[in-house]
Design an enzyme around this catalytic site. Sequence first.
Site, PDB file in Angstrom:
ATOM      1  N   LYS A 165       0.830  -1.218   0.000  1.00 11.42           N
ATOM      2  CA  LYS A 165       0.000   0.000   0.000  1.00 11.42           C
ATOM      3  C   LYS A 165       0.863   1.266   0.000  1.00 11.42           C
ATOM      4  O   LYS A 165       0.637   2.171  -0.813  1.00 11.42           O
ATOM      5  CB  LYS A 165      -0.900   0.006   1.259  1.00 11.42           C
ATOM      6  CG  LYS A 165      -1.593   1.339   1.508  1.00 11.42           C
ATOM      7  CD  LYS A 165      -2.482   1.296   2.727  1.00 11.42           C
ATOM      8  CE  LYS A 165      -1.809   1.607   4.022  1.00 11.42           C
ATOM      9  NZ  LYS A 165      -1.599   3.027   4.348  1.00 11.42           N
ATOM     10  N   ASN A 166       1.824   1.319   0.899  1.00 11.22           N
ATOM     11  CA  ASN A 166       2.549   2.578   1.071  1.00 11.22           C
ATOM     12  C   ASN A 166       3.584   2.827  -0.028  1.00 11.22           C
ATOM     13  O   ASN A 166       4.207   3.897  -0.072  1.00 11.22           O
ATOM     14  CB  ASN A 166       3.172   2.656   2.475  1.00 11.22           C
ATOM     15  CG  ASN A 166       2.087   2.845   3.528  1.00 11.22           C
ATOM     16  OD1 ASN A 166       0.955   3.212   3.204  1.00 11.22           O
ATOM     17  ND2 ASN A 166       2.413   2.581   4.789  1.00 11.22           N
ATOM     18  N   CYS A 186      -5.148   8.029   9.199  1.00  2.61           N
ATOM     19  CA  CYS A 186      -5.293   7.532  10.577  1.00  2.61           C
ATOM     20  C   CYS A 186      -4.851   8.608  11.565  1.00  2.61           C
ATOM     21  O   CYS A 186      -3.921   9.368  11.284  1.00  2.61           O
ATOM     22  CB  CYS A 186      -4.429   6.297  10.787  1.00  2.61           C
ATOM     23  SG  CYS A 186      -4.898   4.903   9.756  1.00  2.61           S
ATOM     24  N   ARG A 188      -0.319  15.306  13.249  1.00  2.00           N
ATOM     25  CA  ARG A 188       0.504  14.842  12.121  1.00  2.00           C
ATOM     26  C   ARG A 188       0.923  16.063  11.293  1.00  2.00           C
ATOM     27  O   ARG A 188       0.302  16.386  10.282  1.00  2.00           O
ATOM     28  CB  ARG A 188      -0.265  13.812  11.285  1.00  2.00           C
ATOM     29  CG  ARG A 188      -0.578  12.544  12.068  1.00  2.00           C
ATOM     30  CD  ARG A 188      -1.232  11.469  11.220  1.00  2.00           C
ATOM     31  NE  ARG A 188      -0.322  10.843  10.271  1.00  2.00           N
ATOM     32  CZ  ARG A 188      -0.646   9.819   9.488  1.00  2.00           C
ATOM     33  NH1 ARG A 188      -1.866   9.308   9.540  1.00  2.00           N
ATOM     34  NH2 ARG A 188       0.234   9.306   8.655  1.00  2.00           N
ATOM     35  N   PRO A 189       1.997  16.736  11.735  1.00  2.00           N
ATOM     36  CA  PRO A 189       2.396  17.981  11.058  1.00  2.00           C
ATOM     37  C   PRO A 189       2.949  17.719   9.657  1.00  2.00           C
ATOM     38  O   PRO A 189       3.371  16.599   9.352  1.00  2.00           O
ATOM     39  CB  PRO A 189       3.498  18.538  11.963  1.00  2.00           C
ATOM     40  CG  PRO A 189       4.037  17.376  12.712  1.00  2.00           C
ATOM     41  CD  PRO A 189       2.931  16.359  12.818  1.00  2.00           C
ATOM     42  N   ASP A 195       5.196  20.195   8.435  1.00  2.00           N
ATOM     43  CA  ASP A 195       6.193  21.270   8.356  1.00  2.00           C
ATOM     44  C   ASP A 195       7.420  20.876   7.526  1.00  2.00           C
ATOM     45  O   ASP A 195       8.006  21.719   6.833  1.00  2.00           O
ATOM     46  CB  ASP A 195       6.627  21.692   9.778  1.00  2.00           C
ATOM     47  CG  ASP A 195       7.170  20.522  10.580  1.00  2.00           C
ATOM     48  OD1 ASP A 195       6.433  19.529  10.752  1.00  2.00           O
ATOM     49  OD2 ASP A 195       8.336  20.568  11.014  1.00  2.00           O
ATOM     50  N   ASP A 245       4.025   0.599  12.187  1.00  2.00           N
ATOM     51  CA  ASP A 245       2.789   0.037  11.618  1.00  2.00           C
ATOM     52  C   ASP A 245       2.588  -1.429  12.001  1.00  2.00           C
ATOM     53  O   ASP A 245       1.568  -2.028  11.648  1.00  2.00           O
ATOM     54  CB  ASP A 245       2.788   0.195  10.088  1.00  2.00           C
ATOM     55  CG  ASP A 245       2.665   1.650   9.674  1.00  2.00           C
ATOM     56  OD1 ASP A 245       2.332   2.489  10.532  1.00  2.00           O
ATOM     57  OD2 ASP A 245       2.913   1.953   8.489  1.00  2.00           O
ATOM     58  N   ARG A 291      -8.996  -0.397   4.147  1.00  2.00           N
ATOM     59  CA  ARG A 291      -8.091   0.586   3.526  1.00  2.00           C
ATOM     60  C   ARG A 291      -6.774  -0.059   3.128  1.00  2.00           C
ATOM     61  O   ARG A 291      -6.123   0.406   2.188  1.00  2.00           O
ATOM     62  CB  ARG A 291      -7.778   1.719   4.513  1.00  2.00           C
ATOM     63  CG  ARG A 291      -8.949   2.616   4.789  1.00  2.00           C
ATOM     64  CD  ARG A 291      -8.561   3.723   5.721  1.00  2.00           C
ATOM     65  NE  ARG A 291      -7.420   4.446   5.156  1.00  2.00           N
ATOM     66  CZ  ARG A 291      -6.784   5.429   5.754  1.00  2.00           C
ATOM     67  NH1 ARG A 291      -7.171   5.830   6.939  1.00  2.00           N
ATOM     68  NH2 ARG A 291      -5.771   6.031   5.184  1.00  2.00           N
TER      69      ARG A 291
HETATM   70  C1  EPZ Z   1       3.825   7.026   6.775  1.00  2.00           C
HETATM   71  O1  EPZ Z   1       3.099   8.114   7.352  1.00  2.00           O
HETATM   72  C2  EPZ Z   1       2.843   5.886   6.632  1.00  2.00           C
HETATM   73  N1  EPZ Z   1       1.761   6.303   5.761  1.00  2.00           N
HETATM   74  C3  EPZ Z   1       2.312   5.460   7.996  1.00  2.00           C
HETATM   75  O2  EPZ Z   1       1.591   4.259   7.801  1.00  2.00           O
HETATM   76  C4  EPZ Z   1       3.473   5.153   8.939  1.00  2.00           C
HETATM   77  O3  EPZ Z   1       2.966   4.963  10.253  1.00  2.00           O
HETATM   78  C5  EPZ Z   1       4.499   6.274   8.957  1.00  2.00           C
HETATM   79  O4  EPZ Z   1       4.907   6.621   7.609  1.00  2.00           O
HETATM   80  C6  EPZ Z   1       5.763   5.927   9.733  1.00  2.00           C
HETATM   81  O5  EPZ Z   1       6.362   4.789   9.178  1.00  2.00           O
HETATM   82  C7  EPZ Z   1       1.911   6.229   4.439  1.00  2.00           C
HETATM   83  O6  EPZ Z   1       2.941   5.836   3.915  1.00  2.00           O
HETATM   84  C8  EPZ Z   1       0.747   6.636   3.609  1.00  2.00           C
HETATM   85  P1  EPZ Z   1       6.077  10.235   8.833  1.00  2.00           P
HETATM   86  P2  EPZ Z   1       3.737   9.566   7.356  1.00  2.00           P
HETATM   87  O7  EPZ Z   1       6.051  11.514   8.100  1.00  2.00           O
HETATM   88  O8  EPZ Z   1       4.548   9.723   6.128  1.00  2.00           O
HETATM   89  C9  EPZ Z   1       6.738  13.477  12.288  1.00  2.00           C
HETATM   90  C10 EPZ Z   1      -0.244   2.805   7.801  1.00  2.00           C
HETATM   91  O9  EPZ Z   1      -0.753   2.240   8.793  1.00  2.00           O
HETATM   92  N2  EPZ Z   1       6.636  14.500  11.223  1.00  2.00           N
HETATM   93  O10 EPZ Z   1       7.203   9.275   8.593  1.00  2.00           O
HETATM   94  O11 EPZ Z   1       2.657  10.526   7.641  1.00  2.00           O
HETATM   95  C11 EPZ Z   1       5.408  12.798  12.575  1.00  2.00           C
HETATM   96  O12 EPZ Z   1       4.623  13.552  13.463  1.00  2.00           O
HETATM   97  C12 EPZ Z   1       0.161   4.257   7.863  1.00  2.00           C
HETATM   98  O13 EPZ Z   1      -0.066   2.246   6.712  1.00  2.00           O
HETATM   99  C13 EPZ Z   1       6.896  15.814  11.518  1.00  2.00           C
HETATM  100  O14 EPZ Z   1       7.205  16.179  12.656  1.00  2.00           O
HETATM  101  O15 EPZ Z   1       4.695   9.468   8.624  1.00  2.00           O
HETATM  102  C14 EPZ Z   1       5.857  11.468  13.150  1.00  2.00           C
HETATM  103  O16 EPZ Z   1       6.134  11.595  14.508  1.00  2.00           O
HETATM  104  C15 EPZ Z   1      -0.447   4.978   8.976  1.00  2.00           C
HETATM  105  N3  EPZ Z   1       6.811  16.747  10.500  1.00  2.00           N
HETATM  106  C16 EPZ Z   1       7.176  11.180  12.413  1.00  2.00           C
HETATM  107  O17 EPZ Z   1       7.580  12.426  11.830  1.00  2.00           O
HETATM  108  C17 EPZ Z   1       6.495  16.420   9.228  1.00  2.00           C
HETATM  109  O18 EPZ Z   1       6.446  17.305   8.358  1.00  2.00           O
HETATM  110  C18 EPZ Z   1       7.065  10.169  11.282  1.00  2.00           C
HETATM  111  O19 EPZ Z   1       6.010  10.543  10.395  1.00  2.00           O
HETATM  112  C19 EPZ Z   1       6.224  15.066   8.939  1.00  2.00           C
HETATM  113  C20 EPZ Z   1       6.305  14.119   9.954  1.00  2.00           C
END
Ligand code: EPZ
Length: 422
Positions: free
Chosen positions: A22-23, A117, A122-123, A125, A306, A398
């Site tokens: 999926k991802n 989810c 979920r920022p 930035d 995950d 999903r």
């Molecule tokens: C991806 O989400 C996945 N989603 C998530 O899987 C997964 O939990 C996550 O990566 C971590 O592996 C998809 O691929 C569609 P991140 P993503 O940006 O990209 C912080 C599932 O179940 N952060 O790696 O949104 C954030 O708050 C889904 O399949 C910032 O601070 O995750 C978190 O603590 C749910 N600023 C950390 O980074 C930003 O601009 C990791 O988030 C972006 C993120």
Amino acid sequence: MEKFVIRGGNKLHGNINISGAKNAALPIIAASVFAGDFCRIENVPDISDVRTMIKILEFLGAKVEKPEAGVIVVDSRNITPVTIPDEMTRKLRASYYLLGALLSNFGKACVALPGGCYFGVRPIDQHIKGFEALGAKVDIENALVNVQCDELYGSSIYLDVVSVGATINVMLAAVKAKGLTVIENAAREPHIVDLANFLNSMGADVRGAGTEVIKIRGVSNMHGCTYSIIPDQIEAGTYMAAVAAVGGDVTIDNVIPKHLESITNKLEDCGVTVIEGDESVRIISEGNRRKACRVKTSPHPGFPTDMQPQFTTLLCTCNGTSTVVEDVWDNRFKYIDQLRRMGANIIVNGDTALITGVDKLHAAPVEADDLRAGAAMVIAGLMAEGETVIGNIKLIDRGYEMLVEKLTGVGADVKRVDFEED
Ligand code: EPZ
């Protein structure tokens, strides 16, 4: 309203075939806008998140055909970067990959803030920091993210947190930027490598994906391609955890065992036997030998967040007290209340869950709080005595293709039942 009805206790035997990731599929489908041509994408999972992403591309003007199961052909010749409204993005976090892709390809994009989810704030930035470093102007107004530029120029971007989404979005934005972009402290997940390979198949120049430093040299022309998506690491891990929890002997086919190493290692710590093949992993589990272990989530190659809910569920009946530390998301233990309803003994303190093994779980009506929490409820239902009914299963749909068929194929008693509205 559809629910899963699971009668627990059956040991699992046989084979489960894993679908495409999926991802990886979601950013790859978004990235097909670069081709301005036909892309044949294979091993595409038939799950609701993918269907939503296809609808968004069609809304932008793409034609998407499904010539056979698991294959889509995207014709992106007539895509225009029109505003993608909230009702399309609300269901799907990955909708924001259109920001990077459309910005790079058309110089502008306007996409409503993404859904997905909920595990705390979920920022985005770091996505914005990357777009701005490449020369884009970013405004967020009325929940719409508006990015535009006259020209994008390669730049050096250090991500302050290891973020999958920001790494992907900045990579997409840099594909057609003039000159060299360097992303440092990049995420290294297998789906990032898969996206880079897909972009390169369309004529991009992306190097270093899978390491902490990704270098993208902007190109001006791209073209169509044929590409096959990698197997889903988390779907595979979910079934590995299910077999480990319930007991039995199941071979999980169509996987890349290297992608599963962190999960394999933790299962072995619990006393489960994992035998790696070339493209399979065989799980042999005898319920009474399983023991507690310590798990801490972290970005790849660490233990994936995950898989945290599914693994915590397995630990509910392991001998001794296990520790699970959630180090990626602020709020990913909400589902534990549902496990407690089924008899689990879990104490949560901040980012740490302490799980003391009980003899067995018992059936209860529970809900899927999010995608992986829902998968955890399925595992709990397979472990529990009696009949577990799981609501809100659209969240499980999903990300899991043919979950009922795959589980019944190895001997589980799982049904999808349409209940009258409560
Ligand atoms: C991806 O989400 C996945 N989603 C998530 O899987 C997964 O939990 C996550 O990566 C971590 O592996 C998809 O691929 C569609 P991140 P993503 O940006 O990209 C912080 C599932 O179940 N952060 O790696 O949104 C954030 O708050 C889904 O399949 C910032 O601070 O995750 C978190 O603590 C749910 N600023 C950390 O980074 C930003 O601009 C990791 O988030 C972006 C993120």
